[in-house]
Scaffold this motif. Sequence first.
Motif, short mmCIF file in Angstrom:
data_model
loop_
_atom_site.label_atom_id
_atom_site.label_comp_id
_atom_site.label_asym_id
_atom_site.label_seq_id
_atom_site.Cartn_x
_atom_site.Cartn_y
_atom_site.Cartn_z
N ASP A 169 0.83 -1.23 -0.13
CA ASP A 169 -0.02 -0.01 -0.01
C ASP A 169 0.82 1.09 0.03
O ASP A 169 0.41 2.18 -0.65
CB ASP A 169 -0.74 0.11 1.18
CG ASP A 169 -1.98 -1.09 1.16
OD1 ASP A 169 -2.47 -1.56 0.26
OD2 ASP A 169 -2.68 -1.26 2.14
N GLU A 205 2.32 1.77 -3.48
CA GLU A 205 1.56 2.37 -4.49
C GLU A 205 1.12 3.87 -4.09
O GLU A 205 0.80 4.56 -5.23
CB GLU A 205 -0.12 1.43 -4.10
CG GLU A 205 -0.91 1.69 -5.08
CD GLU A 205 -2.15 0.85 -4.90
OE1 GLU A 205 -3.16 0.72 -5.86
OE2 GLU A 205 -2.42 -0.10 -4.04
N LYS A 206 1.18 4.31 -2.83
CA LYS A 206 0.83 5.56 -2.64
C LYS A 206 1.97 6.44 -3.24
O LYS A 206 1.81 7.49 -3.73
CB LYS A 206 0.51 5.90 -1.10
CG LYS A 206 -0.65 5.50 -0.55
CD LYS A 206 -0.75 5.60 1.03
CE LYS A 206 -1.94 5.20 1.39
NZ LYS A 206 -2.19 5.03 2.84
N ASP A 229 1.60 6.76 -7.08
CA ASP A 229 0.55 7.80 -6.96
C ASP A 229 1.05 9.16 -6.91
O ASP A 229 0.77 9.91 -7.77
CB ASP A 229 -0.53 7.40 -6.31
CG ASP A 229 -1.49 6.32 -6.53
OD1 ASP A 229 -1.24 5.85 -7.66
OD2 ASP A 229 -2.38 5.79 -5.68
N MET A 230 1.73 9.48 -5.89
CA MET A 230 2.28 10.68 -5.67
C MET A 230 3.38 11.12 -6.84
O MET A 230 3.47 12.13 -7.27
CB MET A 230 2.91 11.01 -4.29
CG MET A 230 3.45 12.38 -3.96
SD MET A 230 3.93 12.51 -2.27
CE MET A 230 4.28 10.90 -1.58
N GLU A 254 3.44 9.94 -9.80
CA GLU A 254 2.76 10.28 -11.14
C GLU A 254 2.10 11.84 -11.00
O GLU A 254 2.07 12.46 -11.81
CB GLU A 254 1.51 9.30 -11.16
CG GLU A 254 0.61 9.41 -12.39
CD GLU A 254 -0.68 8.43 -12.42
OE1 GLU A 254 -1.01 8.13 -13.18
OE2 GLU A 254 -1.18 7.98 -11.39
N ARG A 255 1.52 12.11 -9.80
CA ARG A 255 1.16 13.57 -9.69
C ARG A 255 2.27 14.63 -9.92
O ARG A 255 2.15 15.58 -10.43
CB ARG A 255 0.35 13.74 -8.20
CG ARG A 255 -0.15 15.23 -8.10
CD ARG A 255 -0.88 15.57 -6.90
NE ARG A 255 0.28 15.72 -5.86
CZ ARG A 255 0.43 15.21 -4.75
NH1 ARG A 255 -0.47 14.14 -4.32
NH2 ARG A 255 1.36 15.26 -3.83
N GLN A 292 2.95 14.52 -13.58
CA GLN A 292 2.02 15.23 -14.24
C GLN A 292 2.21 16.76 -13.99
O GLN A 292 1.98 17.76 -14.95
CB GLN A 292 0.46 14.97 -13.59
CG GLN A 292 -0.49 15.38 -14.77
CD GLN A 292 -1.89 14.78 -14.54
OE1 GLN A 292 -1.83 13.80 -13.66
NE2 GLN A 292 -2.95 15.19 -15.15
N TYR A 333 -6.44 18.01 -9.31
CA TYR A 333 -6.01 17.87 -8.11
C TYR A 333 -6.29 19.18 -7.34
O TYR A 333 -6.26 20.38 -7.84
CB TYR A 333 -4.47 17.82 -8.26
CG TYR A 333 -3.91 16.34 -8.73
CD1 TYR A 333 -4.24 15.40 -8.34
CD2 TYR A 333 -2.89 16.68 -9.85
CE1 TYR A 333 -3.81 14.02 -9.04
CE2 TYR A 333 -2.70 15.26 -10.58
CZ TYR A 333 -2.78 14.20 -10.11
OH TYR A 333 -2.56 13.04 -10.68
N LYS A 388 -2.42 19.84 -3.16
CA LYS A 388 -1.80 18.99 -3.59
C LYS A 388 -0.49 19.46 -4.78
O LYS A 388 0.47 18.95 -5.05
CB LYS A 388 -2.33 17.60 -4.19
CG LYS A 388 -2.81 16.86 -2.93
CD LYS A 388 -3.49 15.76 -3.36
CE LYS A 388 -4.24 14.90 -2.24
NZ LYS A 388 -4.53 13.56 -2.45
#
Length: 101
Positions: free
Chosen positions: A3, A6-7, A10-11, A13-14, A17, A39, A43
């Motif tokens: 987990d 995965e977090k 995700d961060m 990826e942000r 982006q 977002y 963030k």
Amino acid sequence: MIDRLEKEVDMLERHLQVLRMVIENEPIGIVKMSNETGYPHHKVRYSLRVLEEENLIEPSSQGAITTEETQAFVDDLDGKVEEIVDKLDEMKIEDATAIEG
């Protein structure tokens, strides 16, 4: 354990982006990035701070802009992502019977 990974992904990826938006639209501000990415402002602001700490962007009076280091980072990114994917592939447990054995 997974987990947390995965977090982090995700961060990352942000962050990437947000970096992509700066590259494509510089100078660009938090409000526009938030509206276009969906977002929340806080963030986007955090991602901008991380990217600034990595010397990939810098603030200007009109918004975030890239630095001299941005292009080298982008050029190396695909190779680094592939290395990580390869490491993750090596971690897979293909045959569950090997654990039982």
